[in-house]
Design an enzyme around this catalytic site. Sequence first.
Site, PDB file in Angstrom:
ATOM      1  N   SER A   1      38.520  43.636  44.007  1.00  0.00           N
ATOM      2  CA  SER A   1      39.692  42.851  44.394  1.00  0.00           C
ATOM      3  C   SER A   1      40.940  43.700  44.607  1.00  0.00           C
ATOM      4  O   SER A   1      41.718  43.440  45.534  1.00  0.00           O
ATOM      5  CB  SER A   1      39.965  41.779  43.329  1.00  0.00           C
ATOM      6  OG  SER A   1      40.189  42.365  42.053  1.00  0.00           O
TER       7      SER A   1
ATOM      8  N   GLY B   1      39.029  50.801  42.588  1.00  0.00           N
ATOM      9  CA  GLY B   1      39.497  50.230  41.337  1.00  0.00           C
ATOM     10  C   GLY B   1      38.651  50.711  40.174  1.00  0.00           C
ATOM     11  O   GLY B   1      37.803  51.589  40.314  1.00  0.00           O
TER      12      GLY B   1
ATOM     13  N   ASP C   1      37.108  49.183  36.013  1.00  0.00           N
ATOM     14  CA  ASP C   1      37.037  48.121  35.007  1.00  0.00           C
ATOM     15  C   ASP C   1      37.737  48.527  33.716  1.00  0.00           C
ATOM     16  O   ASP C   1      38.295  47.686  33.021  1.00  0.00           O
ATOM     17  CB  ASP C   1      35.578  47.773  34.719  1.00  0.00           C
ATOM     18  CG  ASP C   1      34.824  47.394  35.986  1.00  0.00           C
ATOM     19  OD1 ASP C   1      35.383  46.628  36.790  1.00  0.00           O
ATOM     20  OD2 ASP C   1      33.697  47.884  36.182  1.00  0.00           O
TER      21      ASP C   1
ATOM     22  N   LYS D   1      33.173  51.684  35.853  1.00  0.00           N
ATOM     23  CA  LYS D   1      33.202  50.984  37.129  1.00  0.00           C
ATOM     24  C   LYS D   1      31.853  50.296  37.344  1.00  0.00           C
ATOM     25  O   LYS D   1      30.877  50.623  36.697  1.00  0.00           O
ATOM     26  CB  LYS D   1      33.460  51.959  38.282  1.00  0.00           C
ATOM     27  CG  LYS D   1      34.850  52.575  38.258  1.00  0.00           C
ATOM     28  CD  LYS D   1      35.063  53.620  39.338  1.00  0.00           C
ATOM     29  CE  LYS D   1      34.538  53.222  40.692  1.00  0.00           C
ATOM     30  NZ  LYS D   1      35.073  51.928  41.165  1.00  0.00           N
ATOM     31  N   GLY D   2      31.829  49.346  38.262  1.00  0.00           N
ATOM     32  CA  GLY D   2      30.552  48.770  38.645  1.00  0.00           C
ATOM     33  C   GLY D   2      30.416  47.272  38.513  1.00  0.00           C
ATOM     34  O   GLY D   2      29.327  46.735  38.692  1.00  0.00           O
ATOM     35  N   ARG D   3      31.519  46.563  38.221  1.00  0.00           N
ATOM     36  CA  ARG D   3      31.416  45.105  38.166  1.00  0.00           C
ATOM     37  C   ARG D   3      31.034  44.533  39.521  1.00  0.00           C
ATOM     38  O   ARG D   3      30.446  43.459  39.616  1.00  0.00           O
ATOM     39  CB  ARG D   3      32.734  44.490  37.695  1.00  0.00           C
ATOM     40  CG  ARG D   3      33.070  44.750  36.252  1.00  0.00           C
ATOM     41  CD  ARG D   3      32.008  44.296  35.294  1.00  0.00           C
ATOM     42  NE  ARG D   3      31.717  42.870  35.359  1.00  0.00           N
ATOM     43  CZ  ARG D   3      30.667  42.288  34.807  1.00  0.00           C
ATOM     44  NH1 ARG D   3      29.766  43.024  34.171  1.00  0.00           N
ATOM     45  NH2 ARG D   3      30.491  40.989  34.894  1.00  0.00           N
ATOM     46  N   GLY D   4      31.369  45.260  40.591  1.00  0.00           N
ATOM     47  CA  GLY D   4      30.998  44.813  41.931  1.00  0.00           C
ATOM     48  C   GLY D   4      29.611  45.258  42.354  1.00  0.00           C
ATOM     49  O   GLY D   4      29.209  45.028  43.499  1.00  0.00           O
TER      50      GLY D   4
ATOM     51  N   GLU E   1      29.662  54.267  45.237  1.00  0.00           N
ATOM     52  CA  GLU E   1      31.016  54.638  44.829  1.00  0.00           C
ATOM     53  C   GLU E   1      31.021  56.038  44.226  1.00  0.00           C
ATOM     54  O   GLU E   1      31.862  56.873  44.566  1.00  0.00           O
ATOM     55  CB  GLU E   1      31.561  53.623  43.817  1.00  0.00           C
ATOM     56  CG  GLU E   1      31.921  52.283  44.430  1.00  0.00           C
ATOM     57  CD  GLU E   1      32.281  51.228  43.406  1.00  0.00           C
ATOM     58  OE1 GLU E   1      32.844  50.198  43.809  1.00  0.00           O
ATOM     59  OE2 GLU E   1      31.988  51.417  42.205  1.00  0.00           O
TER      60      GLU E   1
END
Length: 229
Positions: free
Chosen positions: A30, A86, A88, A98-101, A107
């Site tokens: 986001s 971004g 987390d 990272k990696g919620r997406g 990445e």
Amino acid sequence: MNIEEMKKIAAKEALKFIEDDMVIGLGTGSTTAYFIRLLGDMIKKGEVSDIVGVPTSYQSRLLAIESGIPVATLDQVDAIDVAVDGADEVDPNLNLIKGRGAALTMEKIIESRAGMFIVLVDERKLVDYLCQKMPVPIEVIPQAWRAIVEELSIFNAEAKLRMGVNKDGPVITDNGNFIIDAKFPRIDDPLDMEIELNTIPGVVENGIFADIADIVIVGTKEGVKTLER
């Protein structure tokens, strides 16, 4: 200032690092979505030229195209000048989760090769140590997920397969794999943990990004602050 406004001001600050003729790694999520849209506006206004974006996911690729940013794949460019994404969680040494997406593998591939890696977060993402709030996403070969969950118990991790939202079954990554979310008690040595997790057979990549971020731009209620390694 609300959360979305914090994300926007962080994304706007990152534009200061963009110059003509750059190849830019475009992250997923986001906060990065604000950056992609703002970069597209810069291109349309002629404020920057000859930009190429290298997206880290189908989501960011579609948004980049929609925003008017020329895109390429990693194998079509010689180098990545700057990557913007971004996170987390961000610890005091600028190590990341990272990696919620679910785009963590691409990445990490793109951002580890960037001349500069800029991270955009709102102030909620700053933590005292990794795994303070968020689990570590781990991309795994589908048939291996159950064995990997069992092996993660050695680390006292609470690990579970990530299930889809608005779809039946597990989340499927762009690479066709599953995601395990592993909540460790705490991570005091992120680099060691990042390396160790990747030695587990069946693990493709994990969401610890140690010693990789150059700059973290934080949107706060009081404005923007910049952290540098």
